[in-house]
Scaffold this motif. Structure first.
Motif, PDB file in Angstrom:
ATOM      1  N   SER A  28       7.661 -24.457  61.817  1.00 15.29           N
ATOM      2  CA  SER A  28       7.657 -25.731  61.078  1.00 15.29           C
ATOM      3  C   SER A  28       7.032 -26.851  61.913  1.00 15.29           C
ATOM      4  CB  SER A  28       9.086 -26.153  60.701  1.00 15.29           C
ATOM      5  OG  SER A  28       9.694 -25.185  59.907  1.00 15.29           O
ATOM      6  N   GLU A  71       9.613 -28.866  72.737  1.00 16.36           N
ATOM      7  CA  GLU A  71      10.232 -27.546  72.527  1.00 16.36           C
ATOM      8  C   GLU A  71      11.132 -27.206  73.721  1.00 16.36           C
ATOM      9  OE1 GLU A  71      10.592 -24.893  70.274  1.00 16.36           O
ATOM     10  OE2 GLU A  71      11.667 -24.009  71.981  1.00 16.36           O
ATOM     11  N   HIS A  92      12.347 -24.313  74.695  1.00 15.41           N
ATOM     12  CA  HIS A  92      12.093 -23.068  75.430  1.00 15.41           C
ATOM     13  C   HIS A  92      10.634 -22.954  75.864  1.00 15.41           C
ATOM     14  CE1 HIS A  92      16.058 -21.458  74.710  1.00 15.41           C
ATOM     15  NE2 HIS A  92      15.960 -21.800  73.436  1.00 15.41           N
ATOM     16  N   ARG A 111      10.620 -13.895  69.955  1.00 16.37           N
ATOM     17  CA  ARG A 111      11.584 -13.754  68.855  1.00 16.37           C
ATOM     18  C   ARG A 111      10.969 -12.968  67.697  1.00 16.37           C
ATOM     19  NH1 ARG A 111      13.338 -19.879  69.294  1.00 16.37           N
ATOM     20  NH2 ARG A 111      11.406 -20.155  68.178  1.00 16.37           N
ATOM     21  N   ARG A 115      11.011 -12.211  63.931  1.00 16.63           N
ATOM     22  CA  ARG A 115      11.551 -12.785  62.692  1.00 16.63           C
ATOM     23  C   ARG A 115      10.907 -12.079  61.500  1.00 16.63           C
ATOM     24  NH1 ARG A 115      13.003 -18.319  64.070  1.00 16.63           N
ATOM     25  NH2 ARG A 115      14.869 -18.135  65.340  1.00 16.63           N
ATOM     26  N   GLN A 122       5.983 -13.181  61.642  1.00 18.76           N
ATOM     27  CA  GLN A 122       6.132 -14.592  62.025  1.00 18.76           C
ATOM     28  C   GLN A 122       5.768 -14.819  63.494  1.00 18.76           C
ATOM     29  OE1 GLN A 122       9.664 -16.439  60.346  1.00 18.76           O
ATOM     30  NE2 GLN A 122       9.798 -17.702  62.165  1.00 18.76           N
ATOM     31  N   ASP A 163      13.932 -28.328  64.577  1.00 16.33           N
ATOM     32  CA  ASP A 163      14.508 -27.596  65.710  1.00 16.33           C
ATOM     33  C   ASP A 163      15.500 -26.520  65.288  1.00 16.33           C
ATOM     34  OD1 ASP A 163      16.011 -29.721  64.831  1.00 16.33           O
ATOM     35  OD2 ASP A 163      16.676 -30.365  66.806  1.00 16.33           O
ATOM     36  N   ASP A 196      14.457 -24.702  59.124  1.00 12.97           N
ATOM     37  CA  ASP A 196      15.802 -24.197  59.430  1.00 12.97           C
ATOM     38  C   ASP A 196      16.765 -25.286  59.917  1.00 12.97           C
ATOM     39  OD1 ASP A 196      14.917 -21.664  58.801  1.00 12.97           O
ATOM     40  OD2 ASP A 196      15.711 -20.719  60.603  1.00 12.97           O
TER      41      ASP A 196
HETATM   42  N1  APR Z   1      15.239 -29.389  71.529  1.00 12.01           N
HETATM   43  C1  APR Z   1      13.971 -28.910  71.381  1.00 12.01           C
HETATM   44  N2  APR Z   1      13.691 -27.785  70.705  1.00 12.01           N
HETATM   45  C2  APR Z   1      14.699 -27.124  70.147  1.00 12.01           C
HETATM   46  C3  APR Z   1      16.044 -27.567  70.237  1.00 12.01           C
HETATM   47  C4  APR Z   1      16.286 -28.752  70.968  1.00 12.01           C
HETATM   48  N3  APR Z   1      17.538 -29.219  71.109  1.00 12.01           N
HETATM   49  N4  APR Z   1      16.820 -26.702  69.566  1.00 12.01           N
HETATM   50  C5  APR Z   1      16.027 -25.755  69.076  1.00 12.01           C
HETATM   51  N5  APR Z   1      14.732 -25.993  69.421  1.00 12.01           N
HETATM   52  C6  APR Z   1      13.553 -25.180  69.102  1.00 12.01           C
HETATM   53  C7  APR Z   1      13.793 -23.687  69.140  1.00 12.01           C
HETATM   54  O1  APR Z   1      13.653 -23.182  70.463  1.00 12.01           O
HETATM   55  C8  APR Z   1      12.735 -23.166  68.201  1.00 12.01           C
HETATM   56  O2  APR Z   1      11.529 -22.829  68.868  1.00 12.01           O
HETATM   57  O3  APR Z   1      13.176 -25.439  67.756  1.00 12.01           O
HETATM   58  C9  APR Z   1      12.470 -24.316  67.244  1.00 12.01           C
HETATM   59  C10 APR Z   1      12.953 -24.028  65.830  1.00 12.01           C
HETATM   60  O4  APR Z   1      12.221 -22.971  65.300  1.00 12.01           O
HETATM   61  P1  APR Z   1      12.783 -22.002  64.162  1.00 12.01           P
HETATM   62  O5  APR Z   1      14.217 -21.703  64.422  1.00 12.01           O
HETATM   63  O6  APR Z   1      11.830 -20.876  64.057  1.00 12.01           O
HETATM   64  O7  APR Z   1      12.766 -22.898  62.831  1.00 12.01           O
HETATM   65  P2  APR Z   1      11.535 -23.341  61.928  1.00 12.01           P
HETATM   66  O8  APR Z   1      10.359 -23.728  62.744  1.00 12.01           O
HETATM   67  O9  APR Z   1      12.078 -24.310  60.922  1.00 12.01           O
HETATM   68  O10 APR Z   1      11.096 -21.997  61.217  1.00 12.01           O
HETATM   69  C11 APR Z   1      11.533 -21.603  59.949  1.00 12.01           C
HETATM   70  O11 APR Z   1      11.863 -19.494  58.837  1.00 12.01           O
HETATM   71  O12 APR Z   1      11.808 -17.172  58.712  1.00 12.01           O
HETATM   72  C12 APR Z   1      12.599 -18.276  58.936  1.00 12.01           C
HETATM   73  O13 APR Z   1      14.456 -18.552  60.364  1.00 12.01           O
HETATM   74  C13 APR Z   1      13.114 -18.213  60.299  1.00 12.01           C
HETATM   75  O14 APR Z   1      12.374 -19.373  62.191  1.00 12.01           O
HETATM   76  C14 APR Z   1      12.180 -19.222  60.924  1.00 12.01           C
HETATM   77  C15 APR Z   1      12.225 -20.281  59.924  1.00 12.01           C
END
Ligand code: APR
Ligand code: PHB
Length: 390
Positions: free
Chosen positions: A13, A32, A34, A42, A44, A102, A159, A286
């Motif tokens: 996203s 980010e 990580h 990861r 997915r 993904q 995030d 998410d």
């Molecule tokens: N500070 C900075 N980054 C963060 C924090 C934080 N406190 N917490 C989480 N993150 C990062 C995570 O490490 C991750 O890389 O935010 C990112 C969120 O990515 P996703 O969990 O993949 O969420 P999103 O990008 O909305 O993707 C949509 O669709 O198929 C589904 O769940 C699956 O990930 C997928 C989602």
């Protein structure tokens, strides 16, 4: 540091939004938590609807997806020893889905960000959004011993479910809706020829199973397991034996098994937070909503959030028009809830619930029988699976 749009989270996203905005001349910084390697490790889901694919192309990162992704015109539902096909293309008047992992998609987005010299800061610790209920929000984070401040016009929380963005909104200003399912999915990735060129969703008295794939040589299989199970309880041999028991005989007989290269258990959950905006903090993907994977909606539910936000921010910066920002939460939630409904329905249709009664079972059987006796019911499934319009 100053930017126009500060984005928390470098998953699909956050990266897609920053890439789209960059191409329209809008500055972003992505923070980010990580490393890039961690994000790219990861595993997915892997089914993309065309709305998401169109955004990837608009972001100029769709080339490999179009080359290597596989277009799927249908999938199967297996039950009672047979499998029946859902012809997505015919039922939707020409729509299909793209099977593309993904992980690969995220890699393409990172490469796109690199090509444009986009700013993505990895290993940003302790990211915090501040003052987003004022007209001067800012972000802070630490990198080693350095404390950094990023001033911005807007903060976008991408995030994920466990991120800091949603948690920063005062509890009395939002409402959370949640359903936790009493089982998880045990998933195995295996370098074997997939048992079927199209996905098979199977319902069986022993539980749900799914045969999916990433490529002609990479299979992705899942089985429903109790939440009390752990990966250690499931050797590869035991996994494949259980998977085969839940599939029609001809499918089980054709299955090539092989060592797992990844094995994990994911609990199933439905979740939505309302509203998706608080002041100058907007939630997307998410961070605001999650679905059980059954309807392949995860990433596709994020797609419309990114689409609405992208256009809203472009209108703000290029036309001084804030209508899109004002209506973001309402519009995004309207589509999010349809994805929730569909994922819940498909989950309820195909899984064994430990507490279900004989009556519940009959309803499940009748739902399936109705589906395959009515083109209209099948068309409804198909239109949701390929993705409702934005
Ligand atoms: N500070 C900075 N980054 C963060 C924090 C934080 N406190 N917490 C989480 N993150 C990062 C995570 O490490 C991750 O890389 O935010 C990112 C969120 O990515 P996703 O969990 O993949 O969420 P999103 O990008 O909305 O993707 C949509 O669709 O198929 C589904 O769940 C699956 O990930 C997928 C989602
Ligand atoms: C996957 O390939 O990982 C996958 C496919 C379809 C789903 C869920 C997961 O509904």
């Amino acid at each position: 540091m100053r930017t126009q749009v500060g984005i928390i989270g470098g998953g699909p996203s956050g990266l897609l939004l920053s890439q789209l905005l960059h191409l329209r001349g809008i500055d972003t910084v992505v923070l980010e938590k990580h490393s890039r390697d961690y994000v790219l490790r990861r595993i997915r889901a892997g089914v993309l609807e065309h709305g998401f694919a169109a955004l990837m192309r608009e972001a100029k990162v769709g080339e490999r997806m179009d080359r290597e992704g596989q277009i799927h015109e249908g999938f199967y539902i297996a039950h009672d020893g047979i499998k029946e096909r859902v012809n997505l293309k015919e039922l939707t008047g020409g729509n299909t889905v793209i099977v593309y992992g993904q992980t690969e998609l995220t890699r393409d987005l990172y490469e796109g960000r690199d090509r444009l010299d986009g700013i993505v800061i990895h290993n940003a610790e302790d990211v915090k959004p501040h003052d987003f209920d004022t007209s001067r929000p800012y972000l802070t984070y630490r990198q080693g011993v350095d404390a950094v401040r990023v001033d911005c016009d807007y903060i976008i929380g991408c995030d994920g479910f466990h991120g800091v963005s949603r948690q920063s909104i005062p509890k009395d200003k939002m409402r959370e809706y949640e359903r936790v399912y009493p089982f998880g999915w045990l998933g195995v990735l295996s370098r074997t020829r997939p048992v079927s060129p199209e996905l098979i969703y199977a319902t069986h008295e022993r539980g749900f199973a799914l045969c999916s794939l990433r490529s002609p040589t990479l299979s992705r299989y899942y089985i429903q397991v109790p939440l009390t199970d752990s990966v250690e309880d499931w050797s590869d041999a035991k996994f494949f034996e259980e998977l085969q028991r839940r599939l029609p005989e001809d499918v089980a007989a054709a299955m090539i098994t092989g060592p797992s290269i990844e094995k994990s258990i994911a609990p199933l959950r439905s979740f939505v937070v309302e509203p998706m905006r608080f002041g100058r903090l907007f939630l997307a993907g998410d961070a605001a909503h999650i679905v059980p994977p059954t309807g392949a909606r995860g990433l596709n539910s994020a797609a419309s959030d990114i689409y609405y936000l992208y256009h809203a921010l472009v209108d703000h910066y290029t036309k001084r028009d804030d209508a899109g920002l004002e209506s973001y939460s309402r519009r995004a939630l309207a589509r999010v809830w349809k994805g929730q409904r569909f994922s819940w329905w498909m989950t309820a249709l195909l899984h064994r619930f430990p507490d279900s009664s004989a009556y519940d079972r009959r309803l499940q059987e009748t739902d399936l029988a109705y589906l395959f006796s009515s083109q209209k019911a099948l068309a409804s499934l198909a239109e949701n699976y390929v993705g409702l319009p934005f």
